[in-house]
Design a protein around this motif. Sequence first.
Motif, PDB file in Angstrom:
ATOM      1  N   LYS A 175      49.629  36.899  36.814  1.00  0.00           N
ATOM      2  CA  LYS A 175      49.797  36.440  38.192  1.00  0.00           C
ATOM      3  C   LYS A 175      49.643  34.918  38.278  1.00  0.00           C
ATOM      4  CE  LYS A 175      48.091  40.555  40.655  1.00  0.00           C
ATOM      5  NZ  LYS A 175      47.076  41.042  41.620  1.00  0.00           N
ATOM      6  N   PRO A 176      50.377  34.263  39.178  1.00  0.00           N
ATOM      7  CA  PRO A 176      50.180  32.820  39.401  1.00  0.00           C
ATOM      8  C   PRO A 176      48.752  32.589  39.898  1.00  0.00           C
ATOM      9  CG  PRO A 176      52.224  33.579  40.416  1.00  0.00           C
ATOM     10  CD  PRO A 176      51.465  34.804  40.007  1.00  0.00           C
ATOM     11  N   ILE A 177      48.206  31.433  39.639  1.00  0.00           N
ATOM     12  CA  ILE A 177      46.827  31.131  40.040  1.00  0.00           C
ATOM     13  C   ILE A 177      46.608  31.366  41.531  1.00  0.00           C
ATOM     14  CG2 ILE A 177      45.103  29.294  40.256  1.00  0.00           C
ATOM     15  CD1 ILE A 177      46.182  28.089  37.698  1.00  0.00           C
ATOM     16  N   ALA A 178      47.606  31.029  42.342  1.00  0.00           N
ATOM     17  CA  ALA A 178      47.478  31.177  43.794  1.00  0.00           C
ATOM     18  C   ALA A 178      47.329  32.630  44.224  1.00  0.00           C
ATOM     19  CB  ALA A 178      48.689  30.558  44.485  1.00  0.00           C
ATOM     20  N   GLU A 179      47.783  33.564  43.385  1.00  0.00           N
ATOM     21  CA  GLU A 179      47.730  34.988  43.741  1.00  0.00           C
ATOM     22  C   GLU A 179      46.570  35.720  43.073  1.00  0.00           C
ATOM     23  OE1 GLU A 179      51.467  36.855  42.990  1.00  0.00           O
ATOM     24  OE2 GLU A 179      52.627  35.328  44.070  1.00  0.00           O
ATOM     25  N   GLN A 180      45.809  35.022  42.261  1.00  0.00           N
ATOM     26  CA  GLN A 180      44.706  35.652  41.544  1.00  0.00           C
ATOM     27  C   GLN A 180      43.473  35.798  42.441  1.00  0.00           C
ATOM     28  OE1 GLN A 180      43.886  33.592  37.879  1.00  0.00           O
ATOM     29  NE2 GLN A 180      45.974  33.839  37.114  1.00  0.00           N
ATOM     30  N   GLU A 181      42.699  36.851  42.181  1.00  0.00           N
ATOM     31  CA  GLU A 181      41.443  37.066  42.888  1.00  0.00           C
ATOM     32  C   GLU A 181      40.308  36.539  42.030  1.00  0.00           C
ATOM     33  OE1 GLU A 181      40.459  38.045  45.771  1.00  0.00           O
ATOM     34  OE2 GLU A 181      42.423  38.537  46.608  1.00  0.00           O
ATOM     35  N   HIS A 182      39.457  35.704  42.618  1.00  0.00           N
ATOM     36  CA  HIS A 182      38.333  35.141  41.888  1.00  0.00           C
ATOM     37  C   HIS A 182      37.022  35.740  42.393  1.00  0.00           C
ATOM     38  CE1 HIS A 182      40.987  32.213  40.036  1.00  0.00           C
ATOM     39  NE2 HIS A 182      41.507  31.978  41.225  1.00  0.00           N
ATOM     40  N   PHE A 183      35.973  35.477  41.670  1.00  0.00           N
ATOM     41  CA  PHE A 183      34.651  35.951  42.073  1.00  0.00           C
ATOM     42  C   PHE A 183      34.129  35.104  43.235  1.00  0.00           C
ATOM     43  CE2 PHE A 183      35.007  37.499  37.736  1.00  0.00           C
ATOM     44  CZ  PHE A 183      34.427  38.759  37.811  1.00  0.00           C
ATOM     45  N   PHE A 184      33.236  35.705  43.998  1.00  0.00           N
ATOM     46  CA  PHE A 184      32.603  34.995  45.099  1.00  0.00           C
ATOM     47  C   PHE A 184      31.179  35.523  45.268  1.00  0.00           C
ATOM     48  CE2 PHE A 184      34.374  38.829  46.925  1.00  0.00           C
ATOM     49  CZ  PHE A 184      33.439  39.247  47.862  1.00  0.00           C
ATOM     50  N   ASN A 185      30.376  34.814  46.029  1.00  0.00           N
ATOM     51  CA  ASN A 185      29.032  35.296  46.371  1.00  0.00           C
ATOM     52  C   ASN A 185      28.611  34.701  47.702  1.00  0.00           C
ATOM     53  OD1 ASN A 185      28.292  32.639  45.741  1.00  0.00           O
ATOM     54  ND2 ASN A 185      27.350  33.190  43.787  1.00  0.00           N
ATOM     55  N   GLN A 186      27.306  34.624  47.933  1.00  0.00           N
ATOM     56  CA  GLN A 186      26.792  34.149  49.220  1.00  0.00           C
ATOM     57  C   GLN A 186      27.036  32.656  49.418  1.00  0.00           C
ATOM     58  OE1 GLN A 186      25.715  36.988  50.262  1.00  0.00           O
ATOM     59  NE2 GLN A 186      25.073  36.545  52.349  1.00  0.00           N
ATOM     60  N   TYR A 187      27.297  31.962  48.325  1.00  0.00           N
ATOM     61  CA  TYR A 187      27.332  30.501  48.387  1.00  0.00           C
ATOM     62  C   TYR A 187      28.699  29.883  48.141  1.00  0.00           C
ATOM     63  CZ  TYR A 187      22.464  31.739  47.802  1.00  0.00           C
ATOM     64  OH  TYR A 187      21.231  32.331  47.951  1.00  0.00           O
ATOM     65  N   ASP A 196      17.337  35.557  47.102  1.00  0.00           N
ATOM     66  CA  ASP A 196      16.668  35.856  45.835  1.00  0.00           C
ATOM     67  C   ASP A 196      17.585  36.611  44.879  1.00  0.00           C
ATOM     68  OD1 ASP A 196      14.035  34.853  46.578  1.00  0.00           O
ATOM     69  OD2 ASP A 196      13.938  36.577  47.945  1.00  0.00           O
ATOM     70  N   ILE A 197      18.729  37.068  45.379  1.00  0.00           N
ATOM     71  CA  ILE A 197      19.626  37.918  44.592  1.00  0.00           C
ATOM     72  C   ILE A 197      20.721  37.086  43.929  1.00  0.00           C
ATOM     73  CG2 ILE A 197      21.133  39.934  44.633  1.00  0.00           C
ATOM     74  CD1 ILE A 197      18.263  40.565  45.448  1.00  0.00           C
ATOM     75  N   LYS A 198      20.829  37.192  42.611  1.00  0.00           N
ATOM     76  CA  LYS A 198      21.922  36.520  41.894  1.00  0.00           C
ATOM     77  C   LYS A 198      23.031  37.540  41.695  1.00  0.00           C
ATOM     78  CE  LYS A 198      21.144  33.494  38.570  1.00  0.00           C
ATOM     79  NZ  LYS A 198      21.891  32.271  38.980  1.00  0.00           N
ATOM     80  N   TYR A 199      24.152  37.330  42.359  1.00  0.00           N
ATOM     81  CA  TYR A 199      25.250  38.292  42.255  1.00  0.00           C
ATOM     82  C   TYR A 199      26.604  37.587  42.329  1.00  0.00           C
ATOM     83  CZ  TYR A 199      26.711  38.031  47.187  1.00  0.00           C
ATOM     84  OH  TYR A 199      27.211  37.604  48.390  1.00  0.00           O
ATOM     85  N   PHE A 200      27.611  38.297  41.862  1.00  0.00           N
ATOM     86  CA  PHE A 200      28.990  37.820  41.931  1.00  0.00           C
ATOM     87  C   PHE A 200      29.877  39.032  42.243  1.00  0.00           C
ATOM     88  CE2 PHE A 200      26.674  35.032  39.118  1.00  0.00           C
ATOM     89  CZ  PHE A 200      27.004  33.775  39.624  1.00  0.00           C
ATOM     90  N   ALA A 201      30.774  38.866  43.204  1.00  0.00           N
ATOM     91  CA  ALA A 201      31.619  39.979  43.644  1.00  0.00           C
ATOM     92  C   ALA A 201      33.096  39.648  43.473  1.00  0.00           C
ATOM     93  CB  ALA A 201      31.320  40.309  45.109  1.00  0.00           C
ATOM     94  N   LYS A 202      33.908  40.685  43.396  1.00  0.00           N
ATOM     95  CA  LYS A 202      35.344  40.494  43.235  1.00  0.00           C
ATOM     96  C   LYS A 202      36.091  41.666  43.880  1.00  0.00           C
ATOM     97  CE  LYS A 202      38.754  39.382  39.640  1.00  0.00           C
ATOM     98  NZ  LYS A 202      39.726  40.484  39.865  1.00  0.00           N
ATOM     99  N   ILE A 203      37.129  41.351  44.644  1.00  0.00           N
ATOM    100  CA  ILE A 203      37.954  42.378  45.278  1.00  0.00           C
ATOM    101  C   ILE A 203      39.052  42.795  44.309  1.00  0.00           C
ATOM    102  CG2 ILE A 203      39.497  42.913  47.205  1.00  0.00           C
ATOM    103  CD1 ILE A 203      38.047  40.754  48.818  1.00  0.00           C
ATOM    104  N   GLU A 204      39.284  44.089  44.205  1.00  0.00           N
ATOM    105  CA  GLU A 204      40.379  44.606  43.382  1.00  0.00           C
ATOM    106  C   GLU A 204      41.250  45.509  44.238  1.00  0.00           C
ATOM    107  OE1 GLU A 204      38.643  46.287  39.712  1.00  0.00           O
ATOM    108  OE2 GLU A 204      39.546  44.507  38.798  1.00  0.00           O
ATOM    109  N   TYR A 205      42.532  45.589  43.884  1.00  0.00           N
ATOM    110  CA  TYR A 205      43.481  46.337  44.697  1.00  0.00           C
ATOM    111  C   TYR A 205      44.108  47.516  43.957  1.00  0.00           C
ATOM    112  CZ  TYR A 205      43.050  42.071  47.421  1.00  0.00           C
ATOM    113  OH  TYR A 205      42.540  41.013  48.135  1.00  0.00           O
TER     114      TYR A 205
END
Length: 342
Positions: free
Chosen positions: A32-44, A121-130
Amino acid sequence: MYITISPQKISGDYSQSVGDFVSYLEKENEGKPIAEQEHFFNQYGEEITGSEVIKEIDGNTAKLKKKEPKFYSITINPSIRELKQLQDPKRDLKTYTQELMKDYAKAFHREINGKEVSVNDIKYFAKIEYQRSFKGTDKEIQENQPYATKILSFKHEIRAIEEGRNTGNIKKLENQISRLEKQAPHQQNGKRIVRGMPKEGSQTHIHIIVSRKDMSNSVSLSPGGKHKASEVMMHGKIVKRGFDRNGFFAASEKTFDKLFHYKRNYVESYKARKTLLKNPKIYFSVLSGLPTNERAVAYKLLSKSGVPTMNIPTNKLQLTVKAIKKIKQGFDKAIQSSSIGI
């Protein structure tokens, strides 16, 4: 809504690095082109790379033993009905994840530096998948396996004939393969379901990688503990411990409903699912006693999920063990497919 929490294992052992799991979650971005890729995210922040996730999670395991989980995986599976309630699915699911992780933090019966655990206090990383693909553990793959074995055997025969190692009628073997392809019990879009085949329909879900240690890398926060809420003496101090899974799952529904003004039907609720598992008679009694409109929606949801609603007990005389067992089989299938939030 169907949510799971589990430690990541490889061949029975806990993963010592999050690298393989991150690679697995990155597969959907391939090609996928970079613009269409899903990246990780978190609270920050957002646009967090896989390499950053690996560095942060693998570097946050101080004093954890080899036989202890280094991180946990939370999977959020919204139903099709819930997804339709969202105005901007991508943005809304990120917002929901950030709010849900506040519920996750609150579910800990712990204190850090004299304060209740918070999302900070929580260290996490999330990602949406389709997308989702069929795995070897899926019922469809397992029940199609006898056909797959015979098909592979016939293909080996054809190859042997083509290479001159054997004699036989290739056309006849091809016809047998074609017949087996159609006879396999589980099909999708006219084709036999095989391992790795993408599942049809809406498969949007969220993966969350949560470090076992807190942000300071000094406190262990395990959602897998057997203790719901208790206190023990450690190093001469009273220490709180435990994680309220039931409270977390229930809170996650309330958070979704409040954020998106969602009217949750009884059969979609975590409470209903727990009732079904513990006391089916009460479950079906409540179901049959719902107001007419709510009951109609409940039956429609169950029917779409593959539950045989024609056999659902509607009075005490029909609440037999045999009837309940048959209906529960349908519920189990719906839960596994994450098609409804029970």
